[in-house]
Structure formats: C-alpha cells, structure tokens
Design an enzyme around this catalytic site. Structure first.
Site, PDB file in Angstrom:
ATOM      1  N   ARG A 128      13.077  29.969  13.509  1.00 43.19           N
ATOM      2  CA  ARG A 128      11.870  29.398  14.139  1.00 43.19           C
ATOM      3  C   ARG A 128      10.825  28.956  13.125  1.00 43.19           C
ATOM      4  NH1 ARG A 128      12.534  33.938  17.677  1.00 43.19           N
ATOM      5  NH2 ARG A 128      13.784  33.304  19.450  1.00 43.19           N
ATOM      6  N   LYS A 150       6.815  14.453  10.045  1.00 41.24           N
ATOM      7  CA  LYS A 150       7.791  14.054  11.069  1.00 41.24           C
ATOM      8  C   LYS A 150       9.182  14.391  10.542  1.00 41.24           C
ATOM      9  CE  LYS A 150       5.661  10.289  13.676  1.00 41.24           C
ATOM     10  NZ  LYS A 150       5.709   8.848  13.967  1.00 41.24           N
ATOM     11  N   GLU A 192       7.588  -0.455   3.361  1.00 40.05           N
ATOM     12  CA  GLU A 192       6.634   0.527   3.916  1.00 40.05           C
ATOM     13  C   GLU A 192       5.292   0.451   3.184  1.00 40.05           C
ATOM     14  OE1 GLU A 192       7.217   2.103   6.658  1.00 40.05           O
ATOM     15  OE2 GLU A 192       9.283   2.830   6.800  1.00 40.05           O
ATOM     16  N   LYS A 234      -1.848   6.932   4.557  1.00 47.19           N
ATOM     17  CA  LYS A 234      -1.068   7.760   5.494  1.00 47.19           C
ATOM     18  C   LYS A 234      -1.780   9.094   5.744  1.00 47.19           C
ATOM     19  CE  LYS A 234       3.217   9.237   7.272  1.00 47.19           C
ATOM     20  NZ  LYS A 234       4.644   9.126   7.376  1.00 47.19           N
ATOM     21  N   GLU A 244       0.638  12.146  16.788  1.00 50.22           N
ATOM     22  CA  GLU A 244       0.750  10.804  17.359  1.00 50.22           C
ATOM     23  C   GLU A 244       0.360  10.739  18.827  1.00 50.22           C
ATOM     24  OE1 GLU A 244       3.983   8.435  15.691  1.00 50.22           O
ATOM     25  OE2 GLU A 244       4.055   7.286  17.537  1.00 50.22           O
ATOM     26  N   ARG A 248      -1.881   7.416  15.168  1.00 48.49           N
ATOM     27  CA  ARG A 248      -0.733   7.479  14.244  1.00 48.49           C
ATOM     28  C   ARG A 248       0.334   6.430  14.553  1.00 48.49           C
ATOM     29  NH1 ARG A 248       2.351  12.738  11.603  1.00 48.49           N
ATOM     30  NH2 ARG A 248       3.928  11.490  10.546  1.00 48.49           N
ATOM     31  N   ASN A 252       3.810   2.760  12.799  1.00 47.02           N
ATOM     32  CA  ASN A 252       5.105   2.231  13.247  1.00 47.02           C
ATOM     33  C   ASN A 252       5.116   0.718  13.333  1.00 47.02           C
ATOM     34  OD1 ASN A 252       6.605   4.615  13.537  1.00 47.02           O
ATOM     35  ND2 ASN A 252       5.435   5.100  15.378  1.00 47.02           N
ATOM     36  N   HIS A 255       8.367  -1.179  13.321  1.00 48.31           N
ATOM     37  CA  HIS A 255       9.456  -0.227  13.558  1.00 48.31           C
ATOM     38  C   HIS A 255      10.172  -0.430  14.896  1.00 48.31           C
ATOM     39  CE1 HIS A 255       7.660   1.619  10.080  1.00 48.31           C
ATOM     40  NE2 HIS A 255       8.482   2.649  10.096  1.00 48.31           N
ATOM     41  N   HIS A 259      13.898  -0.534  14.405  1.00 48.79           N
ATOM     42  CA  HIS A 259      14.802   0.508  14.924  1.00 48.79           C
ATOM     43  C   HIS A 259      15.909  -0.114  15.781  1.00 48.79           C
ATOM     44  CE1 HIS A 259      11.890   4.192  14.472  1.00 48.79           C
ATOM     45  NE2 HIS A 259      12.368   3.760  13.325  1.00 48.79           N
ATOM     46  N   HIS A 272      16.689   1.235   6.506  1.00 47.69           N
ATOM     47  CA  HIS A 272      15.497   1.412   7.345  1.00 47.69           C
ATOM     48  C   HIS A 272      14.386   0.447   6.905  1.00 47.69           C
ATOM     49  CE1 HIS A 272      12.427   3.384   9.737  1.00 47.69           C
ATOM     50  NE2 HIS A 272      11.688   3.511   8.656  1.00 47.69           N
TER      51      HIS A 272
HETATM   52  P1  NAD Z   1      17.895   7.412   2.089  1.00 51.27           P
HETATM   53  O1  NAD Z   1      17.385   8.766   2.201  1.00 51.27           O
HETATM   54  O2  NAD Z   1      19.172   7.081   2.766  1.00 51.27           O
HETATM   55  O3  NAD Z   1      18.004   7.032   0.550  1.00 51.27           O
HETATM   56  C1  NAD Z   1      18.461   5.759   0.190  1.00 51.27           C
HETATM   57  C2  NAD Z   1      19.648   5.823  -0.778  1.00 51.27           C
HETATM   58  O4  NAD Z   1      19.159   6.042  -2.110  1.00 51.27           O
HETATM   59  C3  NAD Z   1      20.633   6.917  -0.506  1.00 51.27           C
HETATM   60  O5  NAD Z   1      21.929   6.459  -0.795  1.00 51.27           O
HETATM   61  C4  NAD Z   1      20.214   7.995  -1.506  1.00 51.27           C
HETATM   62  O6  NAD Z   1      21.231   8.876  -1.822  1.00 51.27           O
HETATM   63  C5  NAD Z   1      19.826   7.157  -2.688  1.00 51.27           C
HETATM   64  N1  NAD Z   1      18.863   7.747  -3.609  1.00 51.27           N
HETATM   65  C6  NAD Z   1      17.802   8.510  -3.300  1.00 51.27           C
HETATM   66  N2  NAD Z   1      17.068   8.730  -4.393  1.00 51.27           N
HETATM   67  C7  NAD Z   1      17.684   8.113  -5.420  1.00 51.27           C
HETATM   68  C8  NAD Z   1      17.408   7.982  -6.798  1.00 51.27           C
HETATM   69  N3  NAD Z   1      16.288   8.470  -7.320  1.00 51.27           N
HETATM   70  N4  NAD Z   1      18.277   7.309  -7.565  1.00 51.27           N
HETATM   71  C9  NAD Z   1      19.395   6.747  -7.017  1.00 51.27           C
HETATM   72  N5  NAD Z   1      19.702   6.816  -5.723  1.00 51.27           N
HETATM   73  C10 NAD Z   1      18.840   7.488  -4.925  1.00 51.27           C
HETATM   74  O7  NAD Z   1      16.834   6.345   2.647  1.00 51.27           O
HETATM   75  P2  NAD Z   1      15.248   6.240   2.539  1.00 51.27           P
HETATM   76  O8  NAD Z   1      14.952   4.803   2.559  1.00 51.27           O
HETATM   77  O9  NAD Z   1      14.693   7.084   1.469  1.00 51.27           O
HETATM   78  O10 NAD Z   1      14.750   6.893   3.917  1.00 51.27           O
HETATM   79  C11 NAD Z   1      15.087   6.323   5.137  1.00 51.27           C
HETATM   80  C12 NAD Z   1      15.007   7.407   6.198  1.00 51.27           C
HETATM   81  O11 NAD Z   1      13.686   7.898   6.268  1.00 51.27           O
HETATM   82  C13 NAD Z   1      15.358   6.928   7.578  1.00 51.27           C
HETATM   83  O12 NAD Z   1      16.213   7.870   8.194  1.00 51.27           O
HETATM   84  C14 NAD Z   1      14.038   6.875   8.299  1.00 51.27           C
HETATM   85  O13 NAD Z   1      14.156   7.083   9.680  1.00 51.27           O
HETATM   86  C15 NAD Z   1      13.291   7.973   7.630  1.00 51.27           C
HETATM   87  N6  NAD Z   1      11.831   7.835   7.686  1.00 51.27           N
HETATM   88  C16 NAD Z   1      11.116   8.890   8.112  1.00 51.27           C
HETATM   89  C17 NAD Z   1       9.735   8.821   8.136  1.00 51.27           C
HETATM   90  C18 NAD Z   1       8.935  10.027   8.521  1.00 51.27           C
HETATM   91  O14 NAD Z   1       7.733   9.913   8.715  1.00 51.27           O
HETATM   92  N7  NAD Z   1       9.544  11.196   8.586  1.00 51.27           N
HETATM   93  C19 NAD Z   1       9.094   7.651   7.736  1.00 51.27           C
HETATM   94  C20 NAD Z   1       9.860   6.577   7.309  1.00 51.27           C
HETATM   95  C21 NAD Z   1      11.249   6.681   7.283  1.00 51.27           C
HETATM   96  N1  GLY Z   2       6.426   6.729   9.564  1.00 47.48           N
HETATM   97  C1  GLY Z   2       5.620   6.845  10.719  1.00 47.48           C
HETATM   98  C2  GLY Z   2       4.863   8.114  10.803  1.00 47.48           C
HETATM   99  O1  GLY Z   2       4.935   8.945   9.940  1.00 47.48           O
HETATM  100  O2  GLY Z   2       4.146   8.320  11.745  1.00 47.48           O
END
Ligand code: NAD
Ligand code: GLY
Length: 371
Positions: A128, A150, A192, A234, A244, A248, A252, A255, A259, A272
C-alpha cells in the site's frame, strides 16, 4: 575510491505540503552518493530499469546507493511501451516479495517514462505504498513524466488507464545520460518541451525557436535551461492541481490526438512524444477552427514541431472511416465526460483551455491533418 565530480545547475521545489520534493538538474549526479543523502535509508533499495538503460547506467547508480543501503537489488524489465503492462509490473512485485522487502524499501526508477510510470505504480501499490525516487534518463522523462506523480500502465483499450497519483521523494535529472539517447528519442522529448510554450509561456516558445539547434546538438547549457524551465512550469501547474481536477489538464495539450495515434497504431509504433508533437499540430488546427487562435499561430507551431524532427501529419488508422476511428479512440480518454471528448485547446497564445467541439469540426481537422 574514485571521486565523483558533480555539479548542480538548478534545483526546483514542487510544493505539495507534506508531499513536496526537489527536482535536481545537473551533471555527474547519478554516481554521486551525496545526491542521495536526503533520501531515507533502509535495509534495501531496489533499482528498476530496463534492458537498454541498465547496462549503461545501473552500475553507477548501484555503487552510489551501496554507500547508504545494505542491499541494492536490480530488476531489469523488457524495454518498450508495449511492455507497460500487468505482466511486466508483476516482475517488480516478484523481486520485492522474493527478497522479503519491507515497507521501508526505496524504489529507484532508472529509465525513461515507461520505467518511471511503472516503478511509481509499483511503489504506490506494494504494501500500500513504499517510497520511490525518479532518476529519469530520457529528455521526455526529465521534462515531464518524472515530475508530478502520475503513475500508470496501459490497457489494450486505452493508454495509462490503470494507475495512481503517487509522488516521488526526489527527481534527479543527470544531463550526462542524455548523451546516449537516440536522436528519435531526443525529438520526442522536445515535443513535451515545446508543449509548455503555447500553454503557459510564449517567451519560452521564442527561446526554443532561437535555441533549437543547440538543443538538437545536446549543448549542456541549452539543455539545462530547457529542462529547468519545463520543470518550473510543470511544478507550478502540479502544485496548484495535483490530481487534475482542472488546471492540470492543460499539460495534456496534444495528448488526446496523440494517445489515439499511439493506441490506434499499437503501442510503440509511434513514440509518445511523436504522438504529442503531431497531436499539438492537430489541436492547434482545432483551436483555430474554434476561433481561439489565428492561422499564423498554427503555422508557427507546425514549423517548430517539424524542426524538432517530429511528424506533423497523423497516420491513417482506418481505410474505411479514418476520422471515425480517431473519434472512437479519443472517447477512451480520462478527460472525456459522459462520452463527450474534451480537448486541450489554445485559447490565445500562452493560455490553454479544455473544450469540447462538434464531431464534424473534429472530423474536418483529422481529414486535413492525416496522410
Ligand atoms: P521510454 O521510457 O520508452 O524510453 C525511450 C527509449 O529510450 C527506450 O527504449 C529506453 O530504453 C531508451 N532510453 C532511456 N534512456 C536512455 C538513455 N539515456 N540512453 C539510451 N537509451 C535510453 O519513453 P519516454 O519517451 O521516456 O516516456 C514515454 C512514456 O512516458 C509513455 O509511456 C508516456 O505515457 C509516459 N508519460 C508519462 C507522463 C507522466 O506524467 N507520468 C508524462 C509524459 C509521458
Ligand atoms: N503529462 C501530463 C501530466 O503530468 O499531467
């Protein structure tokens, strides 16, 4: 022992009462044990990473943590958005339980947004709730996903549909790790960063336009500024609306369309950030049709997204009724209310709003923007 030379370029505080935490941006941070001094110690730390990032950076982090934790475990997940799912999440719980980890165990998310979102969700659910730290290694994760709490996994019917709000104890953005990031991933992160301009700070948008070549060349000073300003915006938004209930949602921007592209093509086909880049262009066209911005604004944003190396035309998701398929996918969105799609639109440069739009208008944008 080798001395680690680190330098902190900026520290930003995200203000959430007892859940407040710092975001540290700088060089050489990953292997500097001093950076972890303010994180509670415990018997065990678990580093969660993936098959790409762990071979590059897990040793540095593990060595630094070994100075504060008796046992430092590593779990290496399969890489990719397609693995942001229940079976992969289960691998984290397996390691925690097999090693008898207690509720003081600290999780460290070492990777991009996929690792960060899954580690956060695991931390929110294990016993938890256990503490966790974000060590983002993609540009996208440093400017967005690691900040704000998130956490989620995907469902085949919708992206990030299962998750929790759960804040980390600290976010550590080491600029050095960006050196190994593939160019396509760098561009995805720029999407972003660009997002923060139209929704909150047009001066920042102008700065990005003027400094894009330095960002594409990964020049550390330019990168540090872009990450700092993105995190400041942010942090400002999340501090006012953690869960949100209103404001917030502006984060998006792009997005809803993005999405739909991601899930419509199958997770991992478009990144993404690519979906967000193209989605911002589509959302700008929608804002224009709603009479909120002029054509020049849409053209300016489209040009910048293109210069970032991002797609500005959406894919065809259905050969029979493409716009209908987009609409169907966009209805499965957390902003939808009673089946009505709600879009983040630009309500004059530097200001965002959440609006619905007639299906016919949305269809015309999709018809215009899709290849
Ligand atoms: P990812 O985590 O898939 O990373 C992209 C690629 O780069 C992967 O293949 C990873 O292994 C590689 N990688 C990472 N760091 C590296 C480095 N330093 N050197 C070489 N390779 C590296 O993708 P992302 O773009 O980082 O994140 C996308 C995800 O984040 C999505 O699932 C999206 O929904 C989520 N997201 C969440 C929020 C939130 O607020 N929580 C906001 C935006 C996006
Ligand atoms: N990436 C959108 C949020 O964090 O709210």
């Amino acid at each position: 022992m080798q001395e680690i030379l680190s330098s902190v370029a900026a520290e930003i505080r995200i203000d959430l009462a007892e859940r407040s935490y710092p975001i540290v941006i700088g060089s050489g941070l990953l292997g500097d044990s001093g950076i972890y001094q303010d994180i509670p110690t415990a018997a065990t730390a678990l580093v969660v990473s993936n098959t790409t990032v762990a071979p590059l950076y897990a040793a540095q982090l593990t060595q630094a943590l070994q100075q504060r934790y008796d046992k430092v475990l590593l779990v290496t997940l399969p890489d990719g958005e397609a693995h942001k799912d229940w079976p992969t999440l289960q691998l984290i719980f397996d390691v925690l339980l097999e090693n008898g980890c207690d509720r003081k165990t600290v999780l460290f998310a070492l990777g991009g947004g996929v690792v960060g979102d899954m580690t956060g969700f695991a931390a929110a659910s294990y016993m938890r709730g256990v503490p966790f730290v974000q060590v983002p290694t993609t540009l996208l994760a440093q400017v967005d996903s690691s900040v704000g709490g998130k956490t989620a996994i995907n469902h085949p019917l919708g992206k990030n549909m299962i998750g929790a709000f759960y804040q980390p104890l600290k976010v550590i953005c080491d600029l050095d790790v960006l050196a190994t990031l593939p160019s396509r991933e760098l561009s995805a992160g720029l999407a972003e960063i660009v997002k923060y301009g139209p929704i909150a700070d047009m001066e920042f948008l102008s700065w990005i336009e003027s400094n894009l070549e330095s960002l594409l060349a990964r020049e550390p000073r330019a990168m540090a500024h872009a990450i700092q300003r993105s995190c400041e915006i942010k942090a400002w938004v999340v501090s006012q609306d953690e869960r949100e209930s209103g404001l917030r949602a502006i984060l998006n921007f792009g997005h809803t369309f993005g999405h739909a592209i991601e899930s419509g093509l199958g997770y991992g086909e478009w990144l993404h950030g690519e979906g967000v880049g193209c989605g911002m262009v589509m959302a700008a066209h929608l804002s224009e049709r709603l009479g909120l911005v002029d054509k020049l604004f849409t053209e300016r944003l489209t040009h910048l997204v293109q210069r970032c190396g991002l797609p500005v035309r959406g894919p065809v998701l259905s050969s029979s009724d493409n716009a209908g398929r987009y609409l169907e996918l966009m209805r499965v969105d957390k902003k939808s209310e009673a089946g009505e799609i709600r879009f983040v639109v630009i309500d004059g440069p530097g200001k965002a709003a959440v609006r619905s739009a007639p299906d016919a208008m949305v269809r015309s944008v999709i018809d215009l923007c899709c290849a």
